[in-house]
Motif scaffolding. Structure first.
Motif, PDB file in Angstrom:
ATOM      1  N   THR A 346       0.866  -1.178   0.000  1.00 42.10           N
ATOM      2  CA  THR A 346       0.000   0.000   0.000  1.00 42.10           C
ATOM      3  C   THR A 346       0.896   1.220   0.000  1.00 42.10           C
ATOM      4  O   THR A 346       1.775   1.345   0.855  1.00 42.10           O
ATOM      5  N   MET A 347       0.694   2.081  -0.972  1.00 37.50           N
ATOM      6  CA  MET A 347       1.442   3.329  -1.004  1.00 37.50           C
ATOM      7  C   MET A 347       0.472   4.449  -0.649  1.00 37.50           C
ATOM      8  O   MET A 347      -0.585   4.580  -1.261  1.00 37.50           O
ATOM      9  N   PHE A 348       0.850   5.211   0.347  1.00 34.61           N
ATOM     10  CA  PHE A 348      -0.072   6.222   0.861  1.00 34.61           C
ATOM     11  C   PHE A 348       0.051   7.482   0.029  1.00 34.61           C
ATOM     12  O   PHE A 348       1.124   8.071  -0.064  1.00 34.61           O
ATOM     13  N   GLU A 353      -6.633  13.903  -1.226  1.00 36.75           N
ATOM     14  CA  GLU A 353      -7.903  13.764  -1.927  1.00 36.75           C
ATOM     15  C   GLU A 353      -7.920  12.547  -2.840  1.00 36.75           C
ATOM     16  O   GLU A 353      -8.967  12.178  -3.371  1.00 36.75           O
ATOM     17  N   GLN A 354      -6.754  11.981  -3.047  1.00 36.33           N
ATOM     18  CA  GLN A 354      -6.700  10.830  -3.954  1.00 36.33           C
ATOM     19  C   GLN A 354      -6.558   9.546  -3.147  1.00 36.33           C
ATOM     20  O   GLN A 354      -5.927   9.534  -2.092  1.00 36.33           O
TER      21      GLN A 354
ATOM     22  N   PRO B 214      -0.220  10.393 -11.946  1.00 40.55           N
ATOM     23  CA  PRO B 214       0.608  11.566 -11.632  1.00 40.55           C
ATOM     24  C   PRO B 214       1.223  11.474 -10.236  1.00 40.55           C
ATOM     25  O   PRO B 214       2.317  11.978 -10.006  1.00 40.55           O
ATOM     26  N   GLY B 215       0.539  10.786  -9.312  1.00 39.99           N
ATOM     27  CA  GLY B 215       1.060  10.665  -7.954  1.00 39.99           C
ATOM     28  C   GLY B 215       2.159   9.639  -7.816  1.00 39.99           C
ATOM     29  O   GLY B 215       2.730   9.458  -6.752  1.00 39.99           O
ATOM     30  N   MET B 216       2.449   8.914  -8.900  1.00 37.17           N
ATOM     31  CA  MET B 216       3.475   7.872  -8.854  1.00 37.17           C
ATOM     32  C   MET B 216       4.500   8.106  -9.957  1.00 37.17           C
ATOM     33  O   MET B 216       4.867   7.198 -10.699  1.00 37.17           O
ATOM     34  N   VAL B 279      -9.848   8.508 -13.877  1.00 37.50           N
ATOM     35  CA  VAL B 279     -10.401   7.286 -13.300  1.00 37.50           C
ATOM     36  C   VAL B 279      -9.849   7.161 -11.891  1.00 37.50           C
ATOM     37  O   VAL B 279      -8.683   7.443 -11.651  1.00 37.50           O
ATOM     38  N   GLU B 280     -10.699   6.762 -10.980  1.00 35.73           N
ATOM     39  CA  GLU B 280     -10.245   6.558  -9.604  1.00 35.73           C
ATOM     40  C   GLU B 280     -10.764   5.213  -9.130  1.00 35.73           C
ATOM     41  O   GLU B 280     -11.920   4.885  -9.382  1.00 35.73           O
ATOM     42  N   LEU B 281      -9.912   4.464  -8.468  1.00 30.38           N
ATOM     43  CA  LEU B 281     -10.367   3.188  -7.934  1.00 30.38           C
ATOM     44  C   LEU B 281      -9.617   2.874  -6.655  1.00 30.38           C
ATOM     45  O   LEU B 281      -8.617   3.519  -6.355  1.00 30.38           O
TER      46      LEU B 281
END
Lengths: 674, 281
Positions: A346-348, A353-354, B214-216, B279-281
């Protein structure tokens, strides 16, 4: 009664010992199992570990060294180090996927996707008697291995050996390592129970430049109980249980640490001297479970916080027995194990918000392996012949739907189950003529891919800086092996040469796939496990031993290794030339050892796999031990200095070149109450 | 006691009667649209136009709807002819329509089905109006009413854009879309805006996708398949691989095979296309 009366005194004594104690750092004696019987384990080594009977064999009484350090006494074993704890053993320059590592024949599989918890990290020297090191196909007794097998034998009290309580305590100055252990046994004619509890706690160590290496701390608690009951004169039942719990373990060379590595290992053994037509019949049922929690909560600067827990559970059984006659000793064994491996990540999210990023990295793979093994020792005139063969099957089943669908991104055709057939065979012979002895062996074997190789999902290797993807379509890896040795031995002098050569087919190696995009921040690329051909490994060692006087012995060895991929590139983690020279003085006053060891520069390295040229180094270590007496009970005191000249060095197998420990002064005490 | 027995007898009789009538399916028809959520109904004299959806409300993007005309006197759904619908957005300064499929017969008798693609939500001042025309027994009816359209609970599942060919387009993800960590089947509708009130389906473009996190570090996934128009299904079909849960940007690159209509390649210097779905999951 005697113990009870004296108990307050002993507790007081224990504290005194603990306050100025140190580590025993004896060198394990490595002996080739050479018995006069017709069960010679050709070319195998046994590292003696236990010193429970401290008063009888002080020279091997090293209750306080790490198991990893004991195993290094074998010239075929080297250790990949990611920190100060849980070193990963390599045998013939091959790691766990290619080895069968077991405890009393019980197969155990690590729970960490990043190999931070080799099986050998879940035991403690206090309850081990020996480590048998079987090179190459000599390890087929324990499973489908190519590099060999390491079987750790636990110590047990045995019947009719009385009562004993012993206390051990040690201290190492470099990393303020505090070691405390207690063992007790109670043994009667038809029953025994023994138990050990052992605790280590170490802070960060300091390298040869005087710099503290952060994240090299660890704490470890190990507890074990063995019992035995004699059912009849010829049959007995044994139980064994080990609980091991390591907490707050730093891995200086990795981006993550381990907050918990916990194992429960248990077994039930029934043995009888005769069963049907079998002699020394033994049947065992075992169960073990490992929980491994990897996290980066102690690291300050990380691109993203993550948790990577893993779990591995193994249930297994085996039954074996001998058929003997004047010339033959035939061993027949059936064995099976069922392993479940699950790991997730699990990467926090840095953006609250995501949602967090979640992956299944080992998709609850259920591995079932079953095999039939036979080996026959044939005693001919001046010659011993051994033939062995194993036939087995191994099935994989991917049980976790989330993980299976994840892998289907790469392998849309991935089936839920797969079945593989495995075989190992070997022929070895040994011939002795006067002072000369030759041995020769040839073998062939294969193995199925490991869970990571077959089903791993974005497993980051911080050494070569690549993410790894498993490949369920891998073929079995196989090896053709030739080994040989020559030895000249007189009563006070021995010189020997051993060598082995492996030609590997379908060698499993991560190959960069330029079309795939990295998952881990900063990774260079993605590698997918593939089969490659024409991989060759060669290891050779020259041994020398000379008993100069009755009390003084000098021994040494020089080892050279080579490992190449088809194009002439070097395989990663191939040892450079290494040498060891030991001077040992042992008589009733004291035992003294002077140890000189080192390595040549690592010139054959593979930059693609994160290696660079590791410079040469040489180290001097000293130790002295003495048997004393306290209240008519034996006390063994040992002290010494490792890396006397505070050399700043790193070896070929230090992950990301983390510097090794600098000068280290240690003390240990062992007090036995009979 | 006697009363109790009588009551039980009546109760049992009722049960038997009820179950019989269910089997016959004549006098008390169960509502065939019970499985759907009622969105709104529009009054047209003795007729009522009932609109049902697979979701409880209307959202921006693709909405699959069921539409039926009920005779309020018999409370039965009736067959109608020339059934048409048209959504119109009343903005402060202007009006425009939205892509709408033709209405076709559904599996349920006397109920038609189709979809509407709303480019934007409604609010207190700007609202969507739906106009429905139908003919019963030679008489044409026209009815209209306002619709509440909420923002998609997820991220952008619909985009409208001006193509390099100077045409205005609307692209929407087909719903339901419940992405998993897997290679997902993905569908989309692409419409060209002929004028403010007319949208026509586009069938000859290629919708290239490049999913990124984008967060990775803008991680992408393998084995995605660009969306191509499937004339039997009536929408664009492709495959979207998502390697982990979290927030994904599905970067788009729409071409006619040679020329780029809209969108950009993702490179080390260009981390996001000027056209994307989320897309969000």
């Amino acid at each position: 009664m005697y113990i009870r009366k004296q108990l307050p005194g002993y507790i007081g004594l224990l504290w005194i010992l603990f306050s100025f104690s140190g580590i025993v750092h004896l060198h394990a004696q490595i002996k080739e199992t050479e018995t006069d019987s017709i069960v010679p384990m050709i070319l195998d080594e046994v590292v003696l570990i236990s010193g429970k009977r401290g008063d009888e064999e002080p020279a091997v009484a090293k209750p306080l060294g790490m198991l990893d350090e004991y195993l290094l006494q074998s010239d075929k074993v080297s250790m990949i180090r990611r920190g100060a704890y849980a070193w990963e053993p390599m045998l013939n320059d091959m790691t766990s996927e290619r080895l069968a590592i077991s405890i009393d024949g019980m197969r155990i599989f690590a729970a960490c996707t990043d190999k931070m918890d080799p099986v050998t990290s879940y035991v403690e020297v206090a309850n081990l008697k020996t480590a048998s090191i079987h090179s190459g196909q000599g390890g087929a007794l324990y499973g489908n291995a190519l590099g060999g097998a390491i079987d750790l034998a636990t110590e047990n009290a045995g019947f009719n050996s009385g009562q004993e309580l012993s206390l051990t305590s040690g201290y190492e100055f470099n990393n303020r390592s505090r070691i405390l252990g207690a063992s007790g046994k109670f043994s009667k004619r038809k029953f025994y129970i023994d138990s050990d509890i052992f605790y280590r706690h170490a802070d960060n160590y300091t390298d040869g430049k005087g710099e503290t290496i952060d994240f090299t701390q660890y704490s470890k608690l190990n507890f074990s109980v063995n019992t035995g009951v004699k059912l009849t004169e010829n049959s007995l039942l044994k139980t064994s249980m080990i609980y091991d719990r390591a907490t707050d373990v730093g891995y200086a060379a990795l981006p993550m640490d381990v907050s918990l590595a916990e194992a429960l290992i248990s077994g039930l053994t029934y043995s009888r001297s005769e069963f049907w037509k079998l002699n020394d019949f033994e049947a065992k049922l075992y169960f073990n479970t490992i929980t491994h929690i990897m996290d980066d909560s102690n690291r300050e600067d990380v691109a993203i916080r993550m948790d990577m827990p893993g779990k591995s559970t193994t249930t297994g059984a085996y039954a074996q027995g001998h058929v003997r006659n004047q010339q033959h000793d035939l061993l027949i064994k059936w064995d099976a194990f069922y392993n479940r491996s699950f790991a997730e990540m699990t990467m926090f999210s840095n953006n609250s918000e995501q949602p967090d990023m979640y992956m299944v990295t080992w998709p609850d793979v259920h591995t079932f392996n079953q095999g039939l093994y036979a080996e026959d020792h044939l005693d001919l005139r001046n010659m011993q012949l051994m033939v062995s063969a194993r036939a087995g099957m191994q099935s994989f089943s991917v049980k976790d739907d989330f993980g299976r669908k994840s892998l289907q991104i790469f392998y849309p055709e991935l089936e839920k189950e797969q079945l593989r057939f495995l075989m190992n065979t070997r022929l070895a012979l040994k011939r002795t003529v006067g002072s000369w002895r030759w041995n020769f062996g040839v073998g062939y074997g294969n193995r199925a891919p490991s869970v990571s190789e077959g089903f791993g999902f974005y497993l980051f290797n911080s050494f070569d800086n690549h993410d790894y993807i498993g490949n369920p379509n891998l073929k079995n890896e196989s090896a053709l092996e030739i080994s040989g040795g020559w030895r000249f031995q007189r009563t006070n002098f021995m010189v020997g040469l051993t060598a082995n050569y492996f030609y590997m087919f379908n060698y499993i190696l991560g190959i960069t796939d330029p079309d795939l995009d990295v998952m881990t921040f900063g990774a260079e690329g993605v590698r997918v496990y593939q089969n490659i051909n024409n991989v060759q490994l060669f290891n050779t060692t020259v041994n020398l031993e000379y008993q100069i006087f009755k009390d003084i012995r000098v021994s040494g060895n020089i080892a050279w290794h080579s490992g190449t991929i088809a194009k002439g590139e070097s395989l990663p983690f191939i040892s450079p030339l290494t040498y060891v020279c030991r001077f040992h003085y042992d008589n009733r006053f004291a035992d003294v050892s002077i140890d000189f060891q080192g390595a040549a520069p690592q010139v054959n390295y593979n930059g693609d796999f994160g290696e660079d040229r590791t410079p040469s180094y040489s180290l001097l270590s000293l130790s002295i031990g003495k048997q004393l007496s306290l209240f008519d009970q034996p006390v063994y005191v040992k002290g010494g200095v490792e890396n006397v000249f505070d050399e700043s060095y790193t070896t070929f197998s230090d992950w990301n070149n983390i510097p090794r420990m600098g000068r280290n002064v240690f003390f240990s005490l062992k007090y036995t109450i009979n | 006691m006697k009363n109790t027995i009588t009551f039980i007898q009546i109760f049992l009789l009722t049960l038997i009667f009820t179950s019989c009538s269910k089997d016959d399916d004549t006098s008390m028809p169960a509502d065939p649209l019970a499985a759907y959520h009622r969105i709104t109904s529009l009054e047209a004299g003795r007729y009522e136009v009932a609109i049902y959806g697979t979701d409880e409300a209307l959202y921006t993007g693709y909405n699959e709807l069921m539409i039926g005309v009920r005779d309020t006197e018999t409370d039965e759904l009736i067959e109608v002819s020339d059934l048409n619908w048209k959504p119109v957005m009343h903005m402060n300064a202007m009006m425009h329509s939205a892509p709408a499929s033709p209405l076709s017969p559904s599996a349920i008798e006397a109920v038609s089905t189709g979809y509407l693609i709303f480019q934007m939500p409604s609010n207190s001042e700007e609202y969507w109006e739906l106009k429905v025309d139908f003919t019963v027994a030679g008489t044409a009816y026209s009815v209209s009413g306002s619709l509440m359209v909420a923002s998609s609970e997820r991220y952008a599942e619909v985009v409208s854009f001006m193509g390099n060919d100077e045409n205005r387009y609307v692209l929407a993800l087909k719903r339901p879309f419940e992405p998993e960590v897997a290679t997902n089947d993905i569908g989309a509708y692409l419409y060209k805006m002929e004028d403010m009130m007319t949208f026509s389906p586009v069938t000859d473009l290629v919708i290239g996708i490049d999913p990124r996190m984008p967060g990775m570090g803008n991680h992408s996934s393998p084995n995605n398949e660009d969306l191509l128009y499937d004339s039997i299904a009536g929408f664009y079909k492709g495959k979207l691989s998502l390697t982990m849960t979290g927030y994904w940007v599905v970067n788009l690159l729409i071409t006619d095979g040679v020329n780029v209509i809209k969108g950009e390649e993702i490179t080390e210097d260009n981390l996001q296309s000027n056209l994307y779905l989320e897309v969000e999951l």
